[in-house]
Design an enzyme around this catalytic site. Structure first.
Site, PDB file in Angstrom:
ATOM      1  CB  SER A  85      50.681 -12.474  64.056  1.00  0.00           C
ATOM      2  OG  SER A  85      50.627 -13.674  63.300  1.00  0.00           O
ATOM      3  CG  ASP A  86      52.471  -9.770  58.085  1.00  0.00           C
ATOM      4  OD1 ASP A  86      52.050 -10.700  57.371  1.00  0.00           O
ATOM      5  OD2 ASP A  86      52.813  -8.679  57.615  1.00  0.00           O
ATOM      6  CD1 TRP A  87      54.601 -16.683  57.164  1.00  0.00           C
ATOM      7  CD2 TRP A  87      52.785 -16.744  55.864  1.00  0.00           C
ATOM      8  NE1 TRP A  87      54.551 -17.922  56.606  1.00  0.00           N
ATOM      9  CE2 TRP A  87      53.449 -17.999  55.798  1.00  0.00           C
ATOM     10  CE3 TRP A  87      51.620 -16.562  55.128  1.00  0.00           C
ATOM     11  CZ2 TRP A  87      52.971 -19.046  54.999  1.00  0.00           C
ATOM     12  CZ3 TRP A  87      51.161 -17.612  54.340  1.00  0.00           C
ATOM     13  CH2 TRP A  87      51.825 -18.828  54.287  1.00  0.00           C
ATOM     14  N   GLY A  88      53.905 -15.476  60.463  1.00  0.00           N
ATOM     15  CA  GLY A  88      55.001 -15.966  61.294  1.00  0.00           C
ATOM     16  C   GLY A  88      55.621 -14.940  62.205  1.00  0.00           C
ATOM     17  CB  SER A  89      55.019 -11.328  62.797  1.00  0.00           C
ATOM     18  OG  SER A  89      53.737 -11.256  63.386  1.00  0.00           O
TER      19      SER A  89
END
Length: 742
Positions: free
Chosen positions: A279-283
């Site tokens: 995932s992207d950061w916190g997505s």
């Protein structure tokens, strides 16, 4: 010889297959020993305590969780000392599964190369691959296993700050660059000590966010997705990319992180991707804010079922996945598949054989101070500069010039030259490591040339108190160089801008200096296309220098004085005003196309602005001139299983050696769906000495003539085509027609 080569390739193929089977067996054996908590741990990624690239999740139990095998990967851990320290904690876990260390190594590690968009302006695939190769060598020697690059998002909107991180607006060019960057990062194979895993991002269509706003929604047809936005991802996969990263945006109402169509149907299904998706950061957690998931538990459910394997910084899997499996909502097979993909990469990297093999201080010291890396950075920086204007042969500057005034807020800056997404190592004194533009000019001029300096103004703000000194300084000089532009952190993630004009009073400074009557050269430092109409219309010479990295000053000086003849071409269209955005060269025609750039009467146009861009895609000047002549087609009719050879003569008709990026465009005149007015389908970068001619050849095949029809089928339809050879998308030198027949 051919028989020997065939046998050798066959044996290598067998060896690779056996090696992969061996790794798969090891993965399966390890998986059988793991508890559900340990499995979920492999899907969990935390940031280190420094250099965060998003909102940090505070976790005081981080070290204890590593020892318990509850963390599989970390990012933003810089240096062999720290990666080794965390890895030692992982070796205290029950199964001793090593950590993966990831980092945003976007355009260099210690040696900073030009921004990716600037590198794209080189149109030099070997140089782009070299830049990634050097970055990988330095990063891998410093304990990094994995870079969150390349970004391959196509973007037609320069308001989006992250255009600086990609290859621009064109799918064909973007696909070629995506392939080159993956090859550069990963080298010969994963597990080599100068190789890092590539992470292709952001899957998918992130560059099409509404209004050019970061993290924003995307709404597009399936045909547009496949034809424009997906090909660079496929090219990166074909290059062997180890990992993918999903994107922050929703696409057609479904967040990409929870989008099974993207991740399961296309990436892991149709494309058979065997690596893992992070995932992207916190997505994963952000799907709650999207209004798609009720809470973090539902977000975890959506992400794992959609095919997102590793959770970066959301804590969604760590807190909820075991319960979802226990409830029977998530199959343990989905968890095992994700874990298996991650473990396979750890085995391929050799981390189970030696978890510290990338944390060697002596190797790091050697790699981070390799003089060849600086030479590569200089070469790529020179190739990335685009000459936009050069009236009256203002450039190159004569080496006999007596006095030069170097003016502007960028002249004596150091770290600004690094641009956004640069790695900052705590032990490096960047005022000594980076060559400023002032230093570069001092290195270049002889003892008989006097250099004068005035700052003039700040990058932002309305203060003009420095104008008088700048004008007085300019009046003393034979030639004036003005260095202006954005701050380095005005382009990048979360740096969308509604106003693309030069910040502050910088263009007023240009006006004041131009009024002195002295020859003026303007350097524009930026991470995106800017609007600078007065400067473009009134100043005799303009170089777009982007942000060029460690060797910025030397590269700029070499081009200013003609020791390197500029060869860059724009990878994005430059608008006249923000009101033209989104603007791109390969648009569709309309039923009422404008006849020329001034046509406004009941045609598709603005009544208050010319229809043409300020600078078109593919545009860039040289200190020499090139003549195109003698276009020949091997045939004017082909069948789908045949090819056409296109040839023409390119001559350097000027007085100095130079490189020209010759561009082949095609137009499908009539189709079952509307086709673009022209499309880049090939290019070559050709170096010629003064007076030298060369025959240039291209091949047109079915692949170049194909497109996605309204059923999203990849087809080449019989019909009439136009082939165009040009120096840019708006400077077509040669044309001819041919027909594809059944």
């Amino acid at each position: 010889m051919k028989k020997v080569t065939t046998i050798t390739l066959f044996m290598l193929s067998l060896f690779a297959s056996a090696q992969q089977q061996s790794i798969d067996q090891k993965v399966n054996d390890l998986l059988k020993k793991m508890t559900i908590e340990e499995k979920i741990g492999q899907l969990n990624q935390y940031t280190g305590d420094n250099q965060a690239t998003g909102p940090i999740t505070i976790n005081p139990n981080k070290q204890a969780e590593i020892k318990a095998g509850l963390i599989g990967s970390m990012l933003n851990v810089i240096g062999t000392k720290y990666t080794r320290g965390y890895q030692e904690l992982a070796m205290q876990s029950r199964l001793k599964i090593p950590l993966l260390f990831g980092q945003d190594v976007i355009h260099g590690y210690k040696t900073t190369f030009p921004l990716p968009l600037a590198e794209a302006a080189s149109w030099d695939l070997q140089a782009i691959e070299l830049a990634a190769r050097v970055a990988a060598t330095e990063a891998a020697a410093s304990g990094i296993h994995w870079t969150f690059a390349p970004m391959v998002d196509i973007s037609r909107d320069p308001r989006w700050g992250r255009v600086m991180e990609g290859a621009g607006e064109d799918t064909y060019l973007g696909s070629k660059i995506a392939y080159a960057r993956v090859k550069g990062f990963q080298g010969n194979k994963l597990g080599d000590l100068n190789s890092v895993m590539a992470c292709v991002k952001h899957f998918a269509a992130y560059g099409a966010g509404v209004g050019g706003r970061d993290y924003n929604s995307v709404d597009m047809s399936e045909r547009m997705l496949w034809e424009t936005y997906l090909p660079p991802f496929k090219a990166a996969l074909d290059a062997g990319a180890a990992t993918f990263m999903n994107s922050f945006n929703d696409i057609n109402g479904i967040p990409a992180t929870g989008n099974a169509h993207l991740q399961r149907d296309i990436l892991k299904g149709k494309w058979n991707f065997q690596g893992f998706v992070v995932s992207d950061w916190g997505s994963i957690g952000e799907m709650v804010a999207h209004g798609y998931s009720k809470d973090l538990k539902e977000a975890a459910y959506s992400a794992i079922t959609a095919g997102s394997d590793m959770d970066m910084e959301s804590n969604a899997y760590r807190k909820n996945l075991a319960e979802l499996v226990k409830e029977g909502r998530v199959s343990i097979d989905l968890v095992d598949d994700a874990v298996r993909r991650i473990l396979r990469k750890k085995f391929e990297l050799g981390l189970f054989d030696d978890p510290y093999r990338y944390s060697d201080e002596k190797r790091a010291e050697k790699a981070l101070n390799n003089p060849e890396h600086r030479k590569a950075a200089l070469e790529v920086a020179e190739k990335s500069i685009v000459l936009l204007k050069n009236e009256n042969q203002t450039l190159p500057i004569s080496k006999n010039v007596k006095t030069i005034a170097f003016i502007g807020p960028m002249v004596k800056e150091y770290k600004e030259n690094m641009g956004f997404w640069s790695v900052e190592l705590p032990e490096v004194d960047y005022n000594k490591w980076i060559v400023s533009q002032w230093d570069g000019l001092q290195n270049k001029v002889g003892k008989n040339t006097k250099l004068l300096y005035a700052k003039g103004c700040e990058i932002e703000g309305t203060n003009k108190d420095g104008f008088a000194e700048a004008v007085a300084t300019a009046k003393q000089a034979d030639v004036v160089i003005l260095s202006i532009g954005e701050r380095r952190d005005m382009s990048g993630e979360a740096k969308s801008r509604s106003d693309l004009h030069l910040p502050g009073v910088q263009e007023d400074l240009v006006k004041a200096i131009q009024a002195t009557g002295k020859p003026v050269v303007v350097l524009i430092n930026a991470g995106r296309p800017l609007v600078f109409n007065w400067t473009a219309d009134n100043v005799p010479a303009i170089m777009y220098t982007w942000w060029l990295g460690t060797e910025a000053g030397n590269a700029i000086a070499n081009v200013l004085f003609g020791d390197y003849n500029p060869s860059g071409k724009l990878p994005m269209t430059f608008p006249r005003e923000v009101g033209q955005v989104p603007i791109y060269y390969n648009h569709f025609s309309t039923g009422r196309p404008a006849k020329d750039e001034n046509s406004t009467n009941y045609v598709s146009a603005y009544i208050d602005l010319k229809n043409s861009p300020k600078y078109p895609f593919g545009y860039g000047l040289s200190y020499t001139t090139f003549d195109y002549s003698g276009l020949k087609l091997s045939s004017t009719k082909i069948k789908s299983n045949e090819t056409i050879k296109v040839s023409f003569q390119l001559k350097n008709s000027g007085k100095v050696a130079g490189e020209e990026v010759v561009q082949l465009y095609l137009k499908d005149k009539f189709g079952s769906v509307v086709r673009p007015v022209l499309e880049l389908k090939d290019f070559q970068k050709v170096k010629l000495n003064a007076g030298e001619s060369k025959t240039i050849e291209f091949t047109i095949d079915k692949e170049k003539l194909s497109f996605y029809n309204n059923k999203v089928e990849w087809v080449a339809e019989p019909g009439d085509f136009e082939v165009m050879i040009g120096a840019s998308s708006a400077d077509i030198k040669l044309k001819s027609d041919f027909e594809l027949v059944n």
